[in-house]
Design an enzyme around this catalytic site. Structure first.
Site, PDB file in Angstrom:
ATOM      1  N   LYS A  42       0.880  -1.171   0.130  1.00  0.00           N
ATOM      2  CA  LYS A  42      -0.045   0.024  -0.010  1.00  0.00           C
ATOM      3  C   LYS A  42       0.759   1.345   0.011  1.00  0.00           C
ATOM      4  O   LYS A  42       1.712   1.520   1.005  1.00  0.00           O
ATOM      5  CB  LYS A  42      -0.805   0.060   1.518  1.00  0.00           C
ATOM      6  CG  LYS A  42      -2.149   0.411   0.917  1.00  0.00           C
ATOM      7  CD  LYS A  42      -2.975   0.160   2.311  1.00  0.00           C
ATOM      8  CE  LYS A  42      -4.525   0.817   2.126  1.00  0.00           C
ATOM      9  NZ  LYS A  42      -5.266   0.340   3.302  1.00  0.00           N
ATOM     10  N   ARG A  91     -17.623  -0.585   8.838  1.00  0.00           N
ATOM     11  CA  ARG A  91     -18.361   0.364   8.626  1.00  0.00           C
ATOM     12  C   ARG A  91     -19.788   0.515   7.790  1.00  0.00           C
ATOM     13  O   ARG A  91     -20.653   1.113   8.074  1.00  0.00           O
ATOM     14  CB  ARG A  91     -17.588   1.609   7.557  1.00  0.00           C
ATOM     15  CG  ARG A  91     -16.209   2.282   8.541  1.00  0.00           C
ATOM     16  CD  ARG A  91     -15.399   2.813   7.681  1.00  0.00           C
ATOM     17  NE  ARG A  91     -14.663   1.845   6.777  1.00  0.00           N
ATOM     18  CZ  ARG A  91     -13.820   1.904   5.814  1.00  0.00           C
ATOM     19  NH1 ARG A  91     -13.643   3.210   5.599  1.00  0.00           N
ATOM     20  NH2 ARG A  91     -13.267   0.737   5.131  1.00  0.00           N
ATOM     21  N   SER A 129      -9.346   6.939   5.248  1.00  0.00           N
ATOM     22  CA  SER A 129      -8.023   7.732   5.058  1.00  0.00           C
ATOM     23  C   SER A 129      -8.124   8.138   3.776  1.00  0.00           C
ATOM     24  O   SER A 129      -7.740   9.280   3.740  1.00  0.00           O
ATOM     25  CB  SER A 129      -6.895   6.962   5.500  1.00  0.00           C
ATOM     26  OG  SER A 129      -7.049   6.389   6.902  1.00  0.00           O
TER      27      SER A 129
HETATM   28  N1  COA Z   1     -13.574   4.884  10.413  1.00  0.00           N
HETATM   29  C1  COA Z   1     -13.038   5.321   9.244  1.00  0.00           C
HETATM   30  N2  COA Z   1     -12.193   4.718   8.328  1.00  0.00           N
HETATM   31  C2  COA Z   1     -11.759   3.473   8.723  1.00  0.00           C
HETATM   32  C3  COA Z   1     -12.308   3.021  10.114  1.00  0.00           C
HETATM   33  C4  COA Z   1     -12.953   3.602  10.655  1.00  0.00           C
HETATM   34  N3  COA Z   1     -13.658   3.096  11.650  1.00  0.00           N
HETATM   35  N4  COA Z   1     -11.943   1.536   9.824  1.00  0.00           N
HETATM   36  C5  COA Z   1     -11.106   1.424   8.509  1.00  0.00           C
HETATM   37  N5  COA Z   1     -10.880   2.584   8.182  1.00  0.00           N
HETATM   38  C6  COA Z   1     -10.450   2.694   6.603  1.00  0.00           C
HETATM   39  C7  COA Z   1      -8.905   2.916   6.877  1.00  0.00           C
HETATM   40  O1  COA Z   1      -8.713   4.554   6.961  1.00  0.00           O
HETATM   41  C8  COA Z   1      -8.544   2.598   5.655  1.00  0.00           C
HETATM   42  O2  COA Z   1      -8.666   3.320   4.297  1.00  0.00           O
HETATM   43  P1  COA Z   1      -7.755   3.403   3.245  1.00  0.00           P
HETATM   44  O3  COA Z   1      -7.714   2.253   2.682  1.00  0.00           O
HETATM   45  O4  COA Z   1      -8.226   4.371   2.532  1.00  0.00           O
HETATM   46  O5  COA Z   1      -6.410   3.614   3.634  1.00  0.00           O
HETATM   47  C9  COA Z   1      -9.332   1.255   5.078  1.00  0.00           C
HETATM   48  O6  COA Z   1     -10.452   1.611   5.885  1.00  0.00           O
HETATM   49  C10 COA Z   1      -8.868  -0.077   5.326  1.00  0.00           C
HETATM   50  O7  COA Z   1      -8.392  -0.180   6.808  1.00  0.00           O
HETATM   51  P2  COA Z   1      -7.066  -0.473   7.413  1.00  0.00           P
HETATM   52  O8  COA Z   1      -7.366  -1.033   8.695  1.00  0.00           O
HETATM   53  O9  COA Z   1      -6.280   0.622   7.422  1.00  0.00           O
HETATM   54  O10 COA Z   1      -6.288  -1.281   6.288  1.00  0.00           O
HETATM   55  P3  COA Z   1      -6.704  -2.895   5.801  1.00  0.00           P
HETATM   56  O11 COA Z   1      -8.019  -3.238   5.843  1.00  0.00           O
HETATM   57  O12 COA Z   1      -5.959  -2.980   4.937  1.00  0.00           O
HETATM   58  O13 COA Z   1      -6.057  -4.040   7.009  1.00  0.00           O
HETATM   59  C11 COA Z   1      -4.539  -5.054   8.456  1.00  0.00           C
HETATM   60  C12 COA Z   1      -5.087  -3.770   7.545  1.00  0.00           C
HETATM   61  C13 COA Z   1      -3.441  -4.617   9.227  1.00  0.00           C
HETATM   62  C14 COA Z   1      -5.550  -5.353   9.252  1.00  0.00           C
HETATM   63  C15 COA Z   1      -4.386  -6.370   7.518  1.00  0.00           C
HETATM   64  O14 COA Z   1      -3.728  -5.853   6.473  1.00  0.00           O
HETATM   65  C16 COA Z   1      -3.447  -7.352   8.120  1.00  0.00           C
HETATM   66  O15 COA Z   1      -3.682  -7.856   9.309  1.00  0.00           O
HETATM   67  N6  COA Z   1      -2.331  -7.484   7.751  1.00  0.00           N
HETATM   68  C17 COA Z   1      -1.103  -8.327   8.361  1.00  0.00           C
HETATM   69  C18 COA Z   1      -1.151  -9.617   7.439  1.00  0.00           C
HETATM   70  C19 COA Z   1      -2.309 -10.717   7.855  1.00  0.00           C
HETATM   71  O16 COA Z   1      -2.035 -11.126   9.003  1.00  0.00           O
HETATM   72  N7  COA Z   1      -3.106 -10.798   7.124  1.00  0.00           N
HETATM   73  C20 COA Z   1      -4.315 -11.446   7.566  1.00  0.00           C
HETATM   74  C21 COA Z   1      -4.210 -12.924   7.227  1.00  0.00           C
HETATM   75  S1  COA Z   1      -3.522 -13.524   5.913  1.00  0.00           S
END
Ligand code: COA
Length: 165
Positions: A42, A91, A129
């Site tokens: 990302k 959400r 974000s």
């Molecule tokens: N209010 C507003 N926005 C929110 C929100 C909330 N309550 N919750 C999430 N969001 C938004 C974030 O801002 C983000 O926006 P963006 O995509 O525009 O940047 C989006 O939702 C995604 O959320 P985020 O939590 O930042 O990232 P993600 O969904 O990509 O997840 C991990 C990140 C860390 C949970 C996930 O990728 C992870 O665990 N990775 C490690 C590897 C792993 O173990 N994977 C899982 C099993 S294989």
């Protein structure tokens, strides 16, 4: 027994939607670790250091929060930290499929770590974000959607701060 949760994400940058989840999560868990993922897939606007700095300022009113970073599998990080749960915000219906998939994969990888979902406050249901960054990039008013420090840093990033006299 004290209960610990990990609240993982990119936090690029933190928004008021994240804070809403954290406010409620902090009432359920004794401690919450806000864990920034080092995610090479990302493209981030802010460096991890910048994101940590914004989190520190935005979350300083919380007494039971720690800020950290991780890479690799989330469940492995959760075990390393001795966490009981992963905290996630939901959400809208569009989040459901991805979150469901991730929670089930995490459970398959480690059955001892539970995923706890909190429904995002209605005011924040449309925020992310990226959408805040996009509005800020084109000079849109994002006040009230993210902590003050974030709004300020976004203006600086996109060079929209009025020059000081
Ligand atoms: N209010 C507003 N926005 C929110 C929100 C909330 N309550 N919750 C999430 N969001 C938004 C974030 O801002 C983000 O926006 P963006 O995509 O525009 O940047 C989006 O939702 C995604 O959320 P985020 O939590 O930042 O990232 P993600 O969904 O990509 O997840 C991990 C990140 C860390 C949970 C996930 O990728 C992870 O665990 N990775 C490690 C590897 C792993 O173990 N994977 C899982 C099993 S294989």
């Amino acid at each position: 027994m004290k209960k610990l949760a990990i609240y993982p994400g990119s936090f690029d940058p933190i928004t008021n939607g994240h804070i809403d989840i954290l406010e409620r999560g902090c009432k359920i868990f004794d401690k919450v670790i806000v864990a920034i993922l080092h995610n090479p897939d990302k493209a981030a606007l802010f460096t991890v250091e910048e994101r940590i700095a914004m989190l520190e300022i935005s979350l300083n009113k919380f007494k039971n929060i720690e800020i950290d970073t991780f890479d690799g599998l989330l469940v492995d990080y959760a075990v390393k930290k001795n966490a009981d749960a992963i905290l996630r915000g939901m959400r809208a219906v569009s989040d459901f499929e991805y979150e469901f998939q991730m929670a089930l994969m995490n459970r398959r990888l480690n059955r001892d770590i539970q995923t706890v979902f909190l429904i995002t406050g209605l005011r924040w249901i449309f925020t992310s974000s990226s959408i805040i960054k996009e509005a800020a990039r084109f000079g849109g008013n994002i006040d009230g959607m993210a902590p003050e420090v974030v709004c300020k840093k976004l203006k600086e990033k996109f060079d929209l701060t009025p020059p000081s006299t």
